[in-house]
Design an enzyme around this catalytic site. Sequence first.
Site, short mmCIF file in Angstrom:
data_model
loop_
_atom_site.label_atom_id
_atom_site.label_comp_id
_atom_site.label_asym_id
_atom_site.label_seq_id
_atom_site.Cartn_x
_atom_site.Cartn_y
_atom_site.Cartn_z
N SER A 31 0.86 -1.19 0.00
CA SER A 31 0.00 0.00 0.00
C SER A 31 0.89 1.24 0.00
O SER A 31 1.91 1.31 0.68
CB SER A 31 -0.97 0.01 1.19
OG SER A 31 -0.30 -0.25 2.39
N HIS A 63 -5.50 -1.90 -3.11
CA HIS A 63 -4.44 -2.90 -2.97
C HIS A 63 -4.10 -3.66 -4.26
O HIS A 63 -3.44 -4.68 -4.22
CB HIS A 63 -4.77 -3.89 -1.84
CG HIS A 63 -4.39 -3.39 -0.48
ND1 HIS A 63 -4.42 -4.18 0.65
CD2 HIS A 63 -3.93 -2.19 -0.06
CE1 HIS A 63 -4.02 -3.47 1.70
NE2 HIS A 63 -3.74 -2.27 1.29
N ARG A 83 -0.89 -7.51 -2.78
CA ARG A 83 -0.52 -8.79 -2.20
C ARG A 83 -1.69 -9.36 -1.42
O ARG A 83 -2.66 -8.65 -1.13
CB ARG A 83 0.67 -8.63 -1.24
CG ARG A 83 0.45 -7.54 -0.21
CD ARG A 83 1.36 -7.64 1.01
NE ARG A 83 2.79 -7.73 0.83
CZ ARG A 83 3.65 -6.71 0.82
NH1 ARG A 83 3.21 -5.48 0.96
NH2 ARG A 83 4.95 -6.90 0.71
N THR A 84 -1.61 -10.65 -1.10
CA THR A 84 -2.55 -11.25 -0.15
C THR A 84 -1.99 -11.05 1.25
O THR A 84 -0.83 -11.33 1.50
CB THR A 84 -2.72 -12.75 -0.45
OG1 THR A 84 -3.39 -12.89 -1.71
CG2 THR A 84 -3.55 -13.44 0.63
N HIS A 85 -2.81 -10.50 2.12
CA HIS A 85 -2.40 -10.31 3.51
C HIS A 85 -2.86 -11.47 4.38
O HIS A 85 -3.89 -12.11 4.10
CB HIS A 85 -2.98 -9.00 4.07
CG HIS A 85 -2.34 -7.77 3.51
ND1 HIS A 85 -2.75 -7.20 2.33
CD2 HIS A 85 -1.30 -7.01 3.95
CE1 HIS A 85 -2.00 -6.13 2.07
NE2 HIS A 85 -1.11 -6.01 3.04
N GLU A 184 -2.33 -1.17 15.89
CA GLU A 184 -1.90 -1.47 17.25
C GLU A 184 -2.56 -0.53 18.26
O GLU A 184 -3.02 0.56 17.92
CB GLU A 184 -0.37 -1.30 17.37
CG GLU A 184 0.42 -2.30 16.56
CD GLU A 184 0.31 -2.06 15.06
OE1 GLU A 184 0.21 -0.87 14.65
OE2 GLU A 184 0.29 -3.04 14.31
N SER A 203 2.54 -7.05 6.83
CA SER A 203 3.00 -7.84 5.67
C SER A 203 4.50 -8.10 5.78
O SER A 203 5.09 -7.95 6.84
CB SER A 203 2.70 -7.08 4.38
OG SER A 203 3.51 -5.91 4.30
N ASN A 226 2.30 6.69 8.30
CA ASN A 226 1.69 7.28 9.51
C ASN A 226 2.61 7.02 10.70
O ASN A 226 3.38 6.07 10.69
CB ASN A 226 0.31 6.66 9.77
CG ASN A 226 0.36 5.14 9.91
OD1 ASN A 226 0.31 4.41 8.91
ND2 ASN A 226 0.47 4.66 11.13
#
Length: 263
Positions: A31, A63, A83-85, A184, A203, A226
């Site tokens: 991303s 994505h 991608r696949t997460h 988080e 990832s 961020n």
Amino acid sequence: MNSQTLATEAAATLHELTGGHDHDIALVMGSGWLPAADALGTPDYEFPNTELPGFSAPSVKGHGGTIRSVTVGKSRVLIFLGRTHYYEGRGVAAVVHGVRTAAAAGVKTMVLTNGCGGLNTDWTPGTPVLIKDHINLTAQSPIEGANFVDLTDLYSSRLRALCRDVDPSLDEGVYCQFTGPHYETPAEIQMVRAIGGDLVGMSTVLEAIAAREAGMEVLGLSLVTNLAAGISGAPLNHAEVLEAGKLAAARMGGLLVDILPRV
Ligand code: 8IG
């Protein structure tokens, strides 16, 4: 089907769909990196990842889900846009299928990029950081069976030095992979700081392990989009993350154009 067999089949289809060319380098664009892919030039070939066995359409807006074959200088570069997460719930094998497909296609260098949170307040949104090591907080491994793979110097010191030659202002950090998809808590970010992490994301770590198992040389590039939770006091949101990526695209694209021919 065995994950290696599936990757070998995907590599065979890839060969057909890219004119029988071999690729030198593979990139996974995370991303914030999708716009940077355009800076690498007009693709010679481009198709949805679902044309290859074992790949799924992306489930997250922004994505990607496209595979490109691009010539950069003298190198042929395979680009996975998106991608696949792990949090998509398709299992660890699905997360690393792109990496295994690239390895099965004979690619020797794996460049893993991501968008992530940063713990260092010097890293304003849009700052690229080289991954120097990782901490796997997923409690998962992509390796099947008792294969005790060494992860010393997983993120190639040779490739990191090369990146710093191109851009001496690049910092390095330790990337921690959480499973997500929630961000988080501030307390978790304090834990990350205590255990030596600098970057947090969802990832890269499992993919890097699979790449090393396959014998590839790995370069990890994070785009800090961020500040990690609790550091600035402001809440985190996905739209902001995508916007920071767009703004940084030109710099990321330029960096890749300079680095890839030297790999
Ligand atoms: I972009 O702050 C992005 N991805 N875990 N934490 C985690 N993943 C992320 C973050 C973040 N920002």
